[in-house]
Design a protein around this motif. Structure first.
Motif, mmCIF file in Angstrom:
data_model
loop_
_atom_site.group_PDB
_atom_site.id
_atom_site.type_symbol
_atom_site.label_atom_id
_atom_site.label_comp_id
_atom_site.label_asym_id
_atom_site.label_seq_id
_atom_site.Cartn_x
_atom_site.Cartn_y
_atom_site.Cartn_z
ATOM 1 N N UNK A 1 5.924 18.720 -15.823
ATOM 2 C CA UNK A 1 5.896 18.736 -17.279
ATOM 3 C C UNK A 1 6.248 17.433 -17.961
ATOM 4 N N UNK A 2 6.241 16.329 -17.220
ATOM 5 C CA UNK A 2 6.586 15.023 -17.789
ATOM 6 C C UNK A 2 5.334 14.274 -18.243
ATOM 7 N N UNK A 3 5.510 13.481 -19.284
ATOM 8 C CA UNK A 3 4.535 12.449 -19.616
ATOM 9 C C UNK A 3 4.919 11.217 -18.793
ATOM 10 N N UNK A 4 3.992 10.695 -18.020
ATOM 11 C CA UNK A 4 4.310 9.647 -17.052
ATOM 12 C C UNK A 4 3.666 8.321 -17.486
ATOM 13 N N UNK A 5 4.465 7.263 -17.440
ATOM 14 C CA UNK A 5 3.992 5.927 -17.786
ATOM 15 C C UNK A 5 4.175 5.026 -16.570
ATOM 16 N N UNK B 1 0.810 -1.229 0.000
ATOM 17 C CA UNK B 1 0.000 0.000 0.000
ATOM 18 C C UNK B 1 0.840 1.274 0.000
ATOM 19 N N UNK B 2 1.975 1.270 0.699
ATOM 20 C CA UNK B 2 2.822 2.470 0.737
ATOM 21 C C UNK B 2 3.372 2.791 -0.648
ATOM 22 N N UNK B 3 3.731 1.758 -1.405
ATOM 23 C CA UNK B 3 4.238 1.979 -2.755
ATOM 24 C C UNK B 3 3.138 2.492 -3.672
ATOM 25 N N UNK B 4 1.916 1.979 -3.520
ATOM 26 C CA UNK B 4 0.788 2.438 -4.337
ATOM 27 C C UNK B 4 0.492 3.908 -4.054
ATOM 28 N N UNK B 5 0.478 4.285 -2.771
ATOM 29 C CA UNK B 5 0.221 5.694 -2.419
ATOM 30 C C UNK B 5 1.326 6.591 -2.966
ATOM 31 N N UNK B 6 2.573 6.132 -2.850
ATOM 32 C CA UNK B 6 3.698 6.936 -3.332
ATOM 33 C C UNK B 6 3.641 7.089 -4.854
ATOM 34 N N UNK B 7 3.169 6.071 -5.561
ATOM 35 C CA UNK B 7 3.067 6.152 -7.018
ATOM 36 C C UNK B 7 2.084 7.239 -7.433
ATOM 37 N N UNK B 8 0.969 7.373 -6.690
ATOM 38 C CA UNK B 8 -0.020 8.420 -6.986
ATOM 39 C C UNK B 8 0.594 9.793 -6.763
ATOM 40 N N UNK B 9 1.259 9.979 -5.621
ATOM 41 C CA UNK B 9 1.921 11.258 -5.321
ATOM 42 C C UNK B 9 2.956 11.600 -6.378
ATOM 43 N N UNK B 10 3.743 10.609 -6.715
ATOM 44 C CA UNK B 10 4.840 10.819 -7.657
ATOM 45 C C UNK B 10 4.312 11.144 -9.048
ATOM 46 N N UNK B 11 3.234 10.482 -9.442
ATOM 47 C CA UNK B 11 2.628 10.757 -10.742
ATOM 48 C C UNK B 11 2.218 12.226 -10.834
ATOM 49 N N UNK B 12 1.560 12.721 -9.775
ATOM 50 C CA UNK B 12 1.130 14.123 -9.767
ATOM 51 C C UNK B 12 2.321 15.075 -9.819
ATOM 52 N N UNK B 13 3.364 14.755 -9.075
ATOM 53 C CA UNK B 13 4.543 15.625 -9.024
ATOM 54 C C UNK B 13 5.227 15.702 -10.396
ATOM 55 N N UNK B 14 5.339 14.568 -11.065
ATOM 56 C CA UNK B 14 6.002 14.552 -12.373
ATOM 57 C C UNK B 14 5.146 15.226 -13.442
#
Length: 308
Positions: free
Chosen positions: A32-36, A15-28
Protein backbone atom coordinates in the motif's frame (compact mmCIF):
# COMPACT_ATOMS: atom_id res chain seq x y z
CA UNK A 1 -4.89 11.46 3.47
CA UNK A 2 -3.10 9.48 0.75
CA UNK A 3 -1.07 6.30 0.86
CA UNK A 4 2.19 6.34 2.85
CA UNK A 5 5.39 7.12 0.94
CA UNK A 6 8.56 5.03 0.80
CA UNK A 7 11.81 5.45 -1.09
CA UNK A 8 14.28 3.07 -2.73
CA UNK A 9 17.82 4.29 -3.37
CA UNK A 10 19.98 1.76 -5.21
CA UNK A 11 23.35 1.32 -6.87
CA UNK A 12 22.47 0.82 -10.52
CA UNK A 13 25.97 -0.49 -11.33
CA UNK A 14 25.31 -3.63 -9.27
CA UNK A 15 22.94 -6.12 -10.98
CA UNK A 16 21.96 -7.63 -7.61
CA UNK A 17 20.90 -4.22 -6.32
CA UNK A 18 18.88 -3.53 -9.50
CA UNK A 19 17.06 -6.88 -9.20
CA UNK A 20 16.39 -6.29 -5.50
CA UNK A 21 14.98 -2.82 -6.26
CA UNK A 22 12.40 -4.37 -8.63
CA UNK A 23 11.39 -6.98 -6.02
CA UNK A 24 11.24 -4.39 -3.29
CA UNK A 25 9.17 -2.00 -5.39
CA UNK A 26 6.55 -4.71 -5.95
CA UNK A 27 6.51 -5.67 -2.27
CA UNK A 28 6.00 -2.08 -1.10
CA UNK A 29 3.30 -1.41 -3.70
CA UNK A 30 1.45 -4.52 -2.51
CA UNK A 31 1.74 -3.22 1.07
CA UNK A 32 0.00 0.00 0.00
CA UNK A 33 2.95 2.39 -0.32
CA UNK A 34 3.64 4.98 -2.96
CA UNK A 35 7.21 4.17 -3.97
CA UNK A 36 9.81 6.63 -5.26
CA UNK A 37 12.96 5.11 -6.76
CA UNK A 38 16.24 6.87 -7.42
CA UNK A 39 19.88 5.92 -7.74
CA UNK A 40 22.74 6.83 -5.44
CA UNK A 41 24.24 8.97 -8.21
CA UNK A 42 21.97 11.81 -7.13
CA UNK A 43 23.98 12.14 -3.92
CA UNK A 44 27.38 12.32 -5.64
CA UNK A 45 28.96 15.74 -5.23
CA UNK A 46 30.73 15.86 -8.57
CA UNK A 47 34.40 16.09 -9.51
CA UNK A 48 36.08 19.40 -10.27
CA UNK A 49 38.37 20.03 -13.21
CA UNK A 50 41.00 22.73 -13.70
CA UNK A 51 38.66 24.49 -16.15
CA UNK A 52 35.70 24.08 -13.77
CA UNK A 53 37.14 24.23 -10.24
CA UNK A 54 33.82 24.56 -8.42
CA UNK A 55 31.20 21.84 -8.98
CA UNK A 56 28.52 23.31 -6.74
CA UNK A 57 25.14 21.82 -5.88
CA UNK A 58 23.47 23.39 -2.80
CA UNK A 59 22.73 21.00 0.07
CA UNK A 60 18.96 20.99 -0.42
CA UNK A 61 19.24 20.45 -4.21
CA UNK A 62 20.55 16.88 -3.82
CA UNK A 63 17.14 15.67 -2.60
CA UNK A 64 15.45 13.47 -5.21
CA UNK A 65 11.99 14.13 -6.63
CA UNK A 66 9.24 12.90 -4.33
CA UNK A 67 11.46 12.79 -1.25
CA UNK A 68 10.08 15.05 1.48
CA UNK A 69 9.04 15.13 5.13
CA UNK A 70 6.03 12.89 4.36
CA UNK A 71 8.26 9.96 3.40
CA UNK A 72 8.27 7.35 6.16
CA UNK A 73 11.55 5.67 5.22
CA UNK A 74 13.94 4.97 2.36
CA UNK A 75 15.66 1.64 1.70
CA UNK A 76 19.24 1.73 0.39
CA UNK A 77 20.50 -1.13 -1.77
CA UNK A 78 24.28 -0.93 -2.19
CA UNK A 79 27.50 -0.67 -0.23
CA UNK A 80 28.78 2.00 2.11
CA UNK A 81 29.39 4.41 -0.78
CA UNK A 82 25.71 4.26 -1.73
CA UNK A 83 24.72 4.82 1.91
CA UNK A 84 26.97 7.90 2.11
CA UNK A 85 25.39 9.30 -1.07
CA UNK A 86 21.88 8.45 0.12
CA UNK A 87 22.50 10.23 3.42
CA UNK A 88 23.01 13.50 1.54
CA UNK A 89 19.85 12.85 -0.49
CA UNK A 90 17.53 12.43 2.50
CA UNK A 91 19.09 14.41 5.38
CA UNK A 92 17.28 17.72 4.67
CA UNK A 93 13.96 15.95 5.30
CA UNK A 94 15.09 13.69 8.16
CA UNK A 95 14.08 10.51 6.31
CA UNK A 96 15.20 7.28 8.07
CA UNK A 97 17.36 4.88 6.05
CA UNK A 98 17.38 1.08 6.09
CA UNK A 99 20.60 0.01 4.35
CA UNK A 100 20.87 -3.47 2.79
CA UNK A 101 24.41 -4.47 1.80
CA UNK A 102 25.21 -5.43 -1.77
CA UNK A 103 28.78 -4.12 -1.50
CA UNK A 104 32.07 -5.12 0.12
CA UNK A 105 32.56 -3.74 3.63
CA UNK A 106 29.02 -2.88 4.66
CA UNK A 107 30.04 -1.01 7.81
CA UNK A 108 26.95 1.20 7.69
CA UNK A 109 24.45 -1.38 6.44
CA UNK A 110 21.96 -3.29 8.56
CA UNK A 111 21.55 -6.54 6.62
CA UNK A 112 22.35 -8.52 3.50
CA UNK A 113 20.31 -9.33 0.39
CA UNK A 114 19.54 -12.86 1.60
CA UNK A 115 17.81 -11.21 4.58
CA UNK A 116 15.89 -8.66 2.51
CA UNK A 117 12.34 -9.94 2.83
CA UNK A 118 12.35 -10.64 6.60
CA UNK A 119 14.06 -7.27 7.09
CA UNK A 120 11.27 -5.49 5.17
CA UNK A 121 8.63 -7.39 7.14
CA UNK A 122 10.22 -6.15 10.36
CA UNK A 123 10.42 -2.64 8.95
CA UNK A 124 6.76 -2.57 7.93
CA UNK A 125 5.73 -3.82 11.37
CA UNK A 126 7.61 -0.81 12.79
CA UNK A 127 9.66 -3.04 15.09
CA UNK A 128 12.88 -1.10 14.74
CA UNK A 129 15.19 1.42 16.44
CA UNK A 130 16.43 4.72 15.00
CA UNK A 131 20.12 5.46 15.43
CA UNK A 132 21.08 9.08 14.83
CA UNK A 133 24.47 9.90 13.31
CA UNK A 134 25.91 13.42 13.21
CA UNK A 135 26.92 15.02 9.91
CA UNK A 136 29.35 17.75 8.92
CA UNK A 137 28.29 20.88 7.11
CA UNK A 138 31.22 22.09 5.01
CA UNK A 139 31.28 25.48 3.29
CA UNK A 140 33.95 27.16 1.17
CA UNK A 141 34.26 30.94 1.16
CA UNK A 142 36.24 32.96 -1.36
CA UNK A 143 36.54 36.71 -0.72
CA UNK A 144 33.83 36.21 1.96
CA UNK A 145 31.39 34.82 -0.64
CA UNK A 146 29.99 31.30 -0.31
CA UNK A 147 31.07 29.34 -3.39
CA UNK A 148 30.46 25.71 -2.34
CA UNK A 149 28.69 23.67 0.37
CA UNK A 150 27.94 20.03 1.10
CA UNK A 151 27.10 17.52 3.82
CA UNK A 152 29.37 14.67 4.94
CA UNK A 153 28.55 11.67 7.10
CA UNK A 154 32.15 10.43 7.33
CA UNK A 155 34.72 13.15 6.78
CA UNK A 156 36.04 16.19 4.97
CA UNK A 157 39.60 15.94 3.62
CA UNK A 158 41.77 18.79 2.36
CA UNK A 159 44.88 17.64 0.52
CA UNK A 160 47.34 18.45 -2.21
CA UNK A 161 46.92 17.13 -5.75
CA UNK A 162 48.57 14.65 -6.09
CA UNK A 163 48.26 13.61 -2.46
CA UNK A 164 51.97 13.22 -1.68
CA UNK A 165 53.75 16.39 -0.67
CA UNK A 166 53.81 18.27 2.60
CA UNK A 167 51.78 21.45 3.12
CA UNK A 168 51.49 23.91 6.00
CA UNK A 169 47.85 24.20 7.04
CA UNK A 170 46.44 26.75 9.47
CA UNK A 171 43.62 25.39 11.58
CA UNK A 172 41.44 27.41 13.95
CA UNK A 173 38.97 25.62 16.26
CA UNK A 174 36.28 27.73 17.90
CA UNK A 175 37.63 30.78 19.71
CA UNK A 176 41.13 29.32 19.98
CA UNK A 177 44.14 30.70 18.16
CA UNK A 178 45.04 29.15 14.82
CA UNK A 179 47.77 26.49 14.80
CA UNK A 180 50.13 25.36 12.05
CA UNK A 181 50.08 21.71 10.96
CA UNK A 182 52.67 20.41 8.47
CA UNK A 183 51.22 17.35 6.74
CA UNK A 184 50.14 15.87 3.41
CA UNK A 185 46.55 16.74 4.27
CA UNK A 186 43.96 17.21 7.00
CA UNK A 187 40.97 15.00 7.87
CA UNK A 188 37.98 16.33 9.81
CA UNK A 189 35.86 13.33 10.80
CA UNK A 190 32.61 12.54 12.59
CA UNK A 191 32.34 9.56 14.96
CA UNK A 192 30.91 7.61 12.01
CA UNK A 193 33.96 8.58 9.97
CA UNK A 194 36.34 7.49 12.73
CA UNK A 195 36.30 3.95 11.25
CA UNK A 196 36.96 5.19 7.70
CA UNK A 197 39.85 7.34 6.40
CA UNK A 198 40.59 8.70 9.89
CA UNK A 199 41.22 5.16 11.16
CA UNK A 200 43.60 4.43 8.28
CA UNK A 201 45.47 7.67 9.08
CA UNK A 202 46.02 6.60 12.69
CA UNK A 203 43.04 8.19 14.40
CA UNK A 204 41.09 6.63 17.29
CA UNK A 205 37.80 4.78 16.95
CA UNK A 206 34.94 6.85 18.39
CA UNK A 207 31.60 5.28 19.28
CA UNK A 208 28.70 6.80 17.31
CA UNK A 209 26.92 8.30 20.33
CA UNK A 210 29.83 10.57 21.36
CA UNK A 211 29.27 14.17 20.24
CA UNK A 212 32.72 15.06 18.97
CA UNK A 213 34.73 15.72 15.82
CA UNK A 214 38.29 14.65 15.05
CA UNK A 215 41.15 16.47 13.39
CA UNK A 216 43.64 13.97 11.95
CA UNK A 217 46.79 15.04 10.06
CA UNK A 218 47.71 12.84 7.08
CA UNK A 219 51.39 11.81 7.31
CA UNK A 220 52.39 14.75 9.56
CA UNK A 221 56.00 15.92 9.38
CA UNK A 222 56.38 16.29 13.14
CA UNK A 223 56.67 13.94 16.08
CA UNK A 224 54.45 16.36 18.00
CA UNK A 225 51.56 16.28 15.50
CA UNK A 226 48.80 14.01 16.76
CA UNK A 227 45.09 13.65 16.15
CA UNK A 228 42.77 15.87 18.17
CA UNK A 229 39.26 15.06 19.41
CA UNK A 230 37.11 18.07 20.30
CA UNK A 231 33.48 18.87 21.07
CA UNK A 232 31.28 19.15 17.99
CA UNK A 233 29.77 22.32 19.41
CA UNK A 234 32.94 24.01 18.15
CA UNK A 235 33.28 25.13 14.55
CA UNK A 236 36.53 24.81 12.61
CA UNK A 237 38.19 26.87 9.88
CA UNK A 238 40.89 25.49 7.57
CA UNK A 239 43.21 27.92 5.80
CA UNK A 240 45.08 26.39 2.83
CA UNK A 241 48.82 26.93 2.39
CA UNK A 242 49.84 29.99 0.38
CA UNK A 243 52.62 28.27 -1.58
CA UNK A 244 50.42 25.85 -3.57
CA UNK A 245 48.27 26.83 -6.55
CA UNK A 246 45.37 24.64 -5.48
CA UNK A 247 44.30 21.80 -3.20
CA UNK A 248 41.39 19.37 -3.38
CA UNK A 249 38.55 19.29 -0.86
CA UNK A 250 36.92 15.84 -0.73
CA UNK A 251 33.89 14.75 1.30
CA UNK A 252 33.11 11.09 1.95
CA UNK A 253 35.42 10.09 -0.90
CA UNK A 254 33.70 12.51 -3.33
CA UNK A 255 35.83 15.34 -4.64
CA UNK A 256 34.11 18.63 -4.05
CA UNK A 257 36.09 21.59 -5.34
CA UNK A 258 39.51 23.10 -5.74
CA UNK A 259 40.75 25.26 -2.87
CA UNK A 260 43.12 28.12 -3.65
CA UNK A 261 45.20 30.39 -1.38
CA UNK A 262 42.97 32.85 0.43
CA UNK A 263 39.95 30.51 0.60
CA UNK A 264 38.41 29.47 3.91
CA UNK A 265 36.97 26.00 4.53
CA UNK A 266 34.47 26.25 7.38
CA UNK A 267 33.31 23.05 9.06
CA UNK A 268 30.68 22.59 11.74
CA UNK A 269 28.24 19.99 12.95
CA UNK A 270 25.21 20.17 10.70
CA UNK A 271 21.67 20.81 11.86
CA UNK A 272 20.84 17.81 9.65
CA UNK A 273 21.56 14.22 10.67
CA UNK A 274 21.53 10.71 9.25
CA UNK A 275 18.91 8.43 10.80
CA UNK A 276 19.76 4.75 10.41
CA UNK A 277 17.07 2.12 10.92
CA UNK A 278 18.30 -0.71 13.15
CA UNK A 279 16.25 -3.89 13.23
CA UNK A 280 17.85 -4.91 16.50
CA UNK A 281 19.70 -2.94 19.17
CA UNK A 282 23.01 -1.77 17.60
CA UNK A 283 26.15 -3.46 18.95
CA UNK A 284 29.07 -1.31 17.85
CA UNK A 285 31.83 -3.45 19.36
CA UNK A 286 30.47 -6.57 17.63
CA UNK A 287 30.56 -4.62 14.37
CA UNK A 288 34.21 -3.69 15.00
CA UNK A 289 35.04 -7.34 15.57
CA UNK A 290 33.18 -8.53 12.47
CA UNK A 291 34.43 -5.89 10.04
CA UNK A 292 37.84 -4.86 11.43
CA UNK A 293 38.90 -7.77 13.65
CA UNK A 294 38.99 -5.59 16.77
CA UNK A 295 39.23 -7.31 20.15
CA UNK A 296 39.75 -10.85 18.86
CA UNK A 297 41.76 -13.02 21.25
CA UNK A 298 45.31 -13.96 20.30
CA UNK A 299 45.86 -17.49 21.57
CA UNK A 300 49.22 -19.24 21.18
CA UNK A 301 48.75 -22.70 19.68
CA UNK A 302 51.15 -25.64 20.22
CA UNK A 303 53.18 -26.84 17.27
CA UNK A 304 51.63 -29.79 15.45
CA UNK A 305 55.02 -31.47 14.96
CA UNK A 306 57.95 -31.96 17.25
CA UNK A 307 61.12 -30.04 16.52
CA UNK A 308 64.33 -32.10 16.29
Amino acid sequence: MGSPKAGIIFNDTKPAAVRAAVELNDKLLTAGYRVYQTTGWGGILGFPRPDSPVCHTPIDRLVADGYDEAMQFAIVLGGDGTVLAAARQVAPFDIPLLAINTGHMGFLTEGYLNQLHPAIDTLLSEQYILEDRSMLEVRVFRDEHLIWEALALNEAVLHKEPLSGMCHFEVAIGRHNAVDIAADGIIIATPTGSTAYALAAGGPVVTPDVQVMQLIPICPHSLAARGLVFADTESLVLYPPTNHAHLILSLDGNSGCYIVPGDQVRVRRSRFRTRLIRLQPPEFFALLREKLGWGLPHIAKPLSVELP
